[in-house]
Design an enzyme around this catalytic site. Structure first.
Site, short mmCIF file in Angstrom:
data_model
loop_
_atom_site.label_atom_id
_atom_site.label_comp_id
_atom_site.label_asym_id
_atom_site.label_seq_id
_atom_site.Cartn_x
_atom_site.Cartn_y
_atom_site.Cartn_z
N THR A 1 0.83 -1.21 0.00
CA THR A 1 0.00 0.00 0.00
C THR A 1 0.86 1.26 0.00
O THR A 1 0.71 2.13 -0.86
CB THR A 1 -0.91 0.00 1.24
OG1 THR A 1 -1.66 -1.22 1.24
CG2 THR A 1 -1.87 1.18 1.22
N ARG B 1 7.78 -9.05 -2.67
CA ARG B 1 7.63 -10.44 -2.21
C ARG B 1 7.58 -11.41 -3.38
O ARG B 1 8.09 -12.51 -3.31
CB ARG B 1 6.32 -10.57 -1.42
CG ARG B 1 6.41 -9.99 -0.04
CD ARG B 1 5.92 -11.00 1.00
NE ARG B 1 5.90 -10.31 2.30
CZ ARG B 1 4.79 -10.00 2.94
NH1 ARG B 1 3.63 -10.39 2.48
NH2 ARG B 1 4.85 -9.36 4.08
N GLY C 1 -12.54 -2.82 6.39
CA GLY C 1 -11.09 -2.81 6.21
C GLY C 1 -10.37 -1.85 7.14
O GLY C 1 -9.18 -1.61 6.99
N LYS D 1 3.91 4.66 18.53
CA LYS D 1 3.95 6.05 18.07
C LYS D 1 4.22 6.99 19.24
O LYS D 1 4.96 7.97 19.12
CB LYS D 1 2.64 6.41 17.38
CG LYS D 1 2.39 5.57 16.11
CD LYS D 1 0.94 5.72 15.64
CE LYS D 1 0.63 4.81 14.46
NZ LYS D 1 -0.82 4.69 14.22
#
Lengths: 438, 438
Positions: free
Chosen positions: A13, A47, A189, A207
């Site tokens: 992504t 990959r 999602g 974070k």
């Protein structure tokens, strides 16, 4: 015209988003760079060489071996977008040894292994840029390291996990409960099949670790962050909080404490009038308070291809601009010079001070509230707000909700134990911390 | 250890704040700079040598001649905090000729004379930093120039005048009107004796000019900004807007338009659910939309000694870090390389497209609404929301409030003229633009 050559690790992504920006926004980026540098994607580790790509990779060397990229003499900057803390760590260590600069979106790697990585990078004279690792497209790392550099940072508090904020926002709808909303988030999602990482605050803790380090000039201390998830927050809690003038948010909080620093991720009641209480859905926001600037806030999308890649490419531009800058003049990786980091202790959660929201069910008998009040008074806790109403599903019981003054966590825990031992109180007591900022 | 010597022009609120930060936050700043640079205030130009100072000036050379500072061979960076566009301009031109770097909080000077100043600075190889000129303590210049550098900026919209936002916030209280709230703001020191500069949007137009330039890579074009103040907004308008789900904010808006750019400052209805609608009091906030990052927002105090000086000192640190950087690698003053600025036209206000809020008083007769609707239909304007209620002070009249679809400004103006010529409509029609963003 100078050419800067990138080697990408990962073309998922964010990797796809990064290549997309470099291809589609080339003109605008060139206008900023004054046409003196061209940015070329030299090689990408993927990959599977045969998978369909979200972007055109014509002219880019694809390989399945990430080490080939970090060892490629034609790569100047390694852009790590593969994630994970094992192979990614090996690759970045090797890249640094090869004196390549790093841009990474890998919050776990920075939070857990950053201390060593930044030391090695300094020794090798290379930069590690990681704007995209925290709060996606929001330039919060730049704000903390540079924009607010004139301040001693007092505290910061952020909604830094979009999944959790989406769930808490959806739970405002009457009758919604956690598991039902989580299921919807998974269908859309927004949440993983195993949602632990987001919902239990581990992602936020990564974070927070990074922001705390650059805010205060302390080492990265992921293992010291207190983490509490949102899975126990009920729709009732959200409704009651709203009745009292608050929203419930899953905040990462880093603050100066009496003898060190407090680093924690937990559900938090925030007053409606505070801007961050109005941040809804999958959006992220970070409040930062400095001793001179006062309160500031940074808001935007915390995830997704476009926002995250926006931060990755901004880092690439920053690194390009700093290539010929003397190393000691560059903004230090962690905001403060490495030899200036302090190792002030992170205080135990029992030692923090906070106001608390308590919610419990009690028999609707005369004298119960007097007994509750007496237990609180014995612990020197005062009740600032109290709301009682009949239980919807059991007319013999009442729901009691209260907000206390600011007390030490160990004190409220003792009072909760005493309350839970009252025979008139049914079940456990829900306890949520209340934000101290206004 | 290298010493960097500052020459300040002005020791008022912001000048005092700057010296205060340099004195009190020296340790934190040194930790960031790695102890390799010391920052010294060499000389300050003041109005009156005998006035009491807000800070300790022991060891600092004070002078009443600002030109002495810009000509002082022992000054490396000139920090201009005197304001105005005449003497300040002369001083900065001279400083640049003397190859001194500039840090300035002077929004009027940058907005009105920046094009020439940046050109001369580039020729002389010096930087002009001006973070404090826009939105006080919020690092919005850094966000636009660097944090969002991977984006084509689509639009930005900001609450960039604290006085105006304070007035509009206070006007939410039932019965409050503009002149009464303005008086209160003046008593509290939030508004000047002559409030024109803040209330009519001139100050905001200066800041918008600067943000538009660095967002889009266009020249500074202050004289092209359309400016409309808030003095005609009534308490009724604010109440009606709230009934329809909106807040009224005085926004500076810069957006790409069909054949150029739209630059404007005017009262604007913003949906409650948009975060910036919840920014109240003297606080500032800027929304920025990029083609990859989506919507982001930056919030904080837009004025005051501490916040403004926080930005001034951040600029000083930035300039120090970039001293030894090759000039072509530095972030360009206006975000884009000067030879890459485009001179795309600023479109006339008549040519913008917007939704509109209209409010007017009409005789409460049968057929009036039909007549109004017919006029709107003739201009191809559709009414998206309509609210009618009896006038509080005249039972024969009705107040009619509507929000239209998005149409061209010249079209709505024609419709307004037609409405105003109706004998059933009393007085002028109030027209406020409605923000297009959600």
């Amino acid at each position: 015209m100078k050419e800067v050559r990138l080697g990408l690790l990962g073309l998922g992504t964010v990797g796809g988003g990064t290549v997309n920006i470099l291809q589609t926004t080339q003109t605008e980026i060139q206008r900023r760079l004054g046409g003196k540098v061209s940015v070329k994607v030299e090689q990408i580790a993927v990959r599977d060489l045969n998978r369909a790509r979200p972007v055109d990779t014509t002219g880019i060397d694809l390989t399945t071996d990430p080490l080939a990229v970090v060892n490629n003499p034609n790569v100047d900057i390694v852009v790590e977008l593969m994630g994970g803390t094992t192979l990614a760590k090996t690759c970045l260590e090797q890249a640094i040894q090869n004196k390549k600069h790093i841009v990474t979106a890998n919050k776990a790697l920075i939070a857990e292994h950053g201390n060593e990585l930044f030391k090695t990078a300094e020794a090798q004279g290379v930069m590690i840029a990681y704007e995209s690792a925290v709060a996606g497209g929001i330039p919060i790392i730049k704000a903390l390291r540079e924009g607010l550099a004139a301040n001693q940072i007092e505290w910061l508090a952020g909604i830094i996990n979009g999944t959790g904020n989406y769930i808490l926002t959806e739970m405002k709808k009457p009758g919604a409960d956690f598991s039902q909303v989580l299921k919807k988030a998974q269908e859309l999602g927004y949440a993983e099949a195993d949602p632990t990482f987001d919902v239990e605050g581990i992602d936020a803790a990564h974070k927070l670790t990074i922001m705390a380090s650059i805010a205060f000039g302390i080492e990265l201390q992921f293992d010291k962050v207190y983490t509490e998830g949102i899975s126990k927050v009920t729709g009732d809690d959200i409704q009651f909080a709203q009745k009292l003038g608050y929203q419930i948010k899953h905040l990462g909080i880093a603050a100066r404490a009496d003898n060190g620093f407090s680093l924690r991720v937990h559900p938090t009641l925030v007053k409606d009038s505070v801007l961050i209480a109005n941040v809804n859905g999958v959006m992220n926001a970070v409040m930062v308070a400095g001793n001179h600037v006062g309160q500031t806030l940074y808001y935007g999308p915390g995830a997704g291809a476009g926002p995250t890649a926006s931060a990755v490419v901004a880092d690439i531009i920053d690194v390009i601009r700093a290539l010929r800058q003397p190393q000691e003049d560059r903004v230090p990786g962690l905001g403060f010079a490495l030899d200036q980091l302090t190792s002030a202790p992170v205080v135990a959660i029992d030692d923090i001070k906070s106001a608390y929201y308590l919610r419990f069910y009690a028999k609707d008998h005369a004298g119960v509230l007097a007994k509750v009040s007496s237990i609180m008074a014995q612990s020197q806790i005062s009740i600032e707000l109290l709301h009682q109403e009949p239980c919807a599903d059991n007319e013999d019981d009442a729901t009691i909700v209260m907000i206390t003054n600011k007390v030490q966590e160990s004190t409220i825990n003792q009072a909760i134990s005493a309350l839970e031992s009252m025979e008139e109180i049914d079940g456990d007591i829900m306890r949520i911390r209340v934000a101290g900022f206004k």
